[in-house]
Scaffold this motif. Structure first.
Motif, mmCIF file in Angstrom:
data_model
loop_
_atom_site.group_PDB
_atom_site.id
_atom_site.type_symbol
_atom_site.label_atom_id
_atom_site.label_comp_id
_atom_site.label_asym_id
_atom_site.label_seq_id
_atom_site.Cartn_x
_atom_site.Cartn_y
_atom_site.Cartn_z
ATOM 1 N N GLN A 1 31.718 -10.466 22.075
ATOM 2 C CA GLN A 1 32.330 -10.305 23.398
ATOM 3 C C GLN A 1 31.566 -9.259 24.188
ATOM 4 O O GLN A 1 31.109 -8.261 23.620
ATOM 5 N N VAL A 2 31.420 -9.510 25.475
ATOM 6 C CA VAL A 2 30.747 -8.566 26.363
ATOM 7 C C VAL A 2 31.514 -8.498 27.672
ATOM 8 O O VAL A 2 31.915 -9.530 28.217
ATOM 9 N N SER A 3 31.716 -7.279 28.184
ATOM 10 C CA SER A 3 32.283 -7.076 29.514
ATOM 11 C C SER A 3 31.424 -6.044 30.230
ATOM 12 O O SER A 3 30.964 -5.075 29.620
ATOM 13 N N GLY A 4 31.209 -6.256 31.517
ATOM 14 C CA GLY A 4 30.407 -5.322 32.287
ATOM 15 C C GLY A 4 30.895 -5.222 33.716
ATOM 16 O O GLY A 4 31.413 -6.192 34.281
ATOM 17 N N GLN A 5 30.732 -4.037 34.306
ATOM 18 C CA GLN A 5 31.208 -3.781 35.659
ATOM 19 C C GLN A 5 30.246 -2.849 36.368
ATOM 20 O O GLN A 5 29.809 -1.834 35.805
ATOM 21 N N ALA A 6 29.906 -3.186 37.612
ATOM 22 C CA ALA A 6 29.039 -2.310 38.410
ATOM 23 C C ALA A 6 29.766 -1.028 38.781
ATOM 24 O O ALA A 6 30.955 -1.049 39.123
ATOM 25 N N ARG A 7 29.043 0.109 38.702
ATOM 26 C CA ARG A 7 29.557 1.389 39.134
ATOM 27 C C ARG A 7 28.529 2.043 40.044
ATOM 28 O O ARG A 7 27.410 1.545 40.199
ATOM 29 N N GLU A 8 28.882 3.163 40.646
ATOM 30 C CA GLU A 8 27.958 3.846 41.535
ATOM 31 C C GLU A 8 26.715 4.330 40.796
ATOM 32 O O GLU A 8 25.621 4.379 41.363
ATOM 33 N N SER B 1 27.274 -24.726 14.734
ATOM 34 C CA SER B 1 28.070 -24.848 15.957
ATOM 35 C C SER B 1 27.889 -23.587 16.806
ATOM 36 O O SER B 1 27.847 -22.466 16.263
ATOM 37 N N TYR B 2 27.794 -23.778 18.122
ATOM 38 C CA TYR B 2 27.624 -22.641 19.035
ATOM 39 C C TYR B 2 28.449 -22.889 20.287
ATOM 40 O O TYR B 2 28.364 -23.953 20.908
ATOM 41 N N ARG B 3 29.266 -21.900 20.645
ATOM 42 C CA ARG B 3 30.062 -21.958 21.865
ATOM 43 C C ARG B 3 29.887 -20.646 22.628
ATOM 44 O O ARG B 3 29.956 -19.564 22.046
ATOM 45 N N HIS B 4 29.663 -20.765 23.931
ATOM 46 C CA HIS B 4 29.480 -19.576 24.761
ATOM 47 C C HIS B 4 30.114 -19.810 26.114
ATOM 48 O O HIS B 4 29.869 -20.836 26.754
ATOM 49 N N LYS B 5 30.941 -18.863 26.537
ATOM 50 C CA LYS B 5 31.539 -18.892 27.874
ATOM 51 C C LYS B 5 31.198 -17.577 28.565
ATOM 52 O O LYS B 5 31.324 -16.500 27.969
ATOM 53 N N THR C 1 31.858 -12.263 28.810
ATOM 54 C CA THR C 1 31.388 -13.361 27.971
ATOM 55 C C THR C 1 32.128 -13.384 26.637
ATOM 56 O O THR C 1 32.566 -12.341 26.136
ATOM 57 N N GLN C 2 32.238 -14.578 26.084
ATOM 58 C CA GLN C 2 32.762 -14.782 24.735
ATOM 59 C C GLN C 2 31.857 -15.790 24.031
ATOM 60 O O GLN C 2 31.506 -16.827 24.615
ATOM 61 N N THR C 3 31.500 -15.482 22.786
ATOM 62 C CA THR C 3 30.584 -16.332 22.040
ATOM 63 C C THR C 3 31.086 -16.539 20.627
ATOM 64 O O THR C 3 31.556 -15.588 19.974
ATOM 65 N N ASP C 4 30.986 -17.779 20.154
ATOM 66 C CA ASP C 4 31.207 -18.109 18.740
ATOM 67 C C ASP C 4 29.909 -18.727 18.235
ATOM 68 O O ASP C 4 29.599 -19.879 18.519
ATOM 69 N N ASP C 5 29.125 -17.921 17.512
ATOM 70 C CA ASP C 5 27.839 -18.362 16.980
ATOM 71 C C ASP C 5 28.019 -18.737 15.517
ATOM 72 O O ASP C 5 27.852 -17.915 14.614
#
Length: 238
Positions: free
Chosen positions: A116-123, A87-91, A106-110
């Motif tokens: 989990q991944v979070s990212g934000q643009a910076r200067e 089973s694989y779920r990814h949002k 992102t959130q993933t259940d592999d």
């Protein structure tokens, strides 16, 4: 899911020029519904393991205040005799502005393993916090969501599942016919190697048209469909 390869990589100046045109065409058509399903601005794929359907992958696009928001949902299940073997779920939610990624979550259940991944643009770049650690990525980084042809011009990508940077090479293979919305249609093929091993296709308007790779001895194939089944869309709304 990462698949390694040692295939030769080649991208000529002519290929790069064609790719730039394809990417520009896609961003121009993104503001219309021409490249998407009739009832919503959605790209939808049915996913097959060899010839057996195993699930769906959808991308929903929203434009607001000069930003493009992309909601990505993947749901895959491999079964045998009514037993779920995998089973694989990814949002994934991405926000883009002026062709650059400004935010990702992102959130993933592999198959029971969570990421989990979070990212934000910076200067000074693009700050990543994820399962693989925290670090500063290049400001122009693209994730492995594949929906825009500009991804094929990159040699480093953000793995949207684990959050790590991966190295890739790309070989432009030219146009060929694939199944798009049930029709045998022309699309540009690119083979990706390095930390990834897959083939990807983009249609005449630059829209993502298909994907194929090998996993656990089977061919995984994405086929573009016009809309998701009601059972899938109703389940997502609950």
């Amino acid at each position: 899911m990462i698949y390694r390869s040692r295939r030769h990589v080649k991208m000529t100046m002519k290929n790069l020029a064609s790719l730039s045109l394809l990417a520009a065409t896609f961003w121009l058509t993104l503001s219309s519904t021409a490249a998407f399903a009739e009832d919503a601005r959605v790209l939808a794929f049915e996913v097959f393991r060899d010839d057996a359907p195993i699930g769906y992958h959808s991308l929903t696009f929203t434009e607001m205040d000069g930003e493009t928001s992309v909601e990505i949902d993947i749901a895959l299940d491999v079964t045998f005799a009514f037993i779920n073997l995998y089973s694989y779920r990814h949002k994934n939610r991405e926000v883009w502005r002026d062709g650059k990624l400004v935010k990702i979550d992102t959130q993933t259940d592999d198959n029971g393993d969570s990421f989990q991944v979070s990212g934000q643009a910076r200067e000074d770049g693009f700050w990543i916090e994820g399962t693989s650690g925290n670090y500063l990525a290049p400001a122009d980084i693209y994730p492995t969501s594949y929906w825009q042809p500009g991804t094929m011009s990159k040699r480093q990508l953000l793995d949207s599942q684990s959050g790590r940077l991966i190295e890739v090479g790309v070989e432009a293979r030219g146009p060929e016919k694939i199944d798009i919305l049930g029709q045998n249609s022309a699309a540009e093929r690119f083979d990706v190697s390095g930390d990834l091993d897959l083939s990807i296709w983009y249609g005449p308007a630059g829209e993502w048209a298909g994907l194929q790779f090998e996993a656990r001895g089977a061919d995984i194939t994405y086929r573009r469909i016009d809309k998701l089944p009601k059972s899938i869309t109703q389940g997502a709304a609950q």
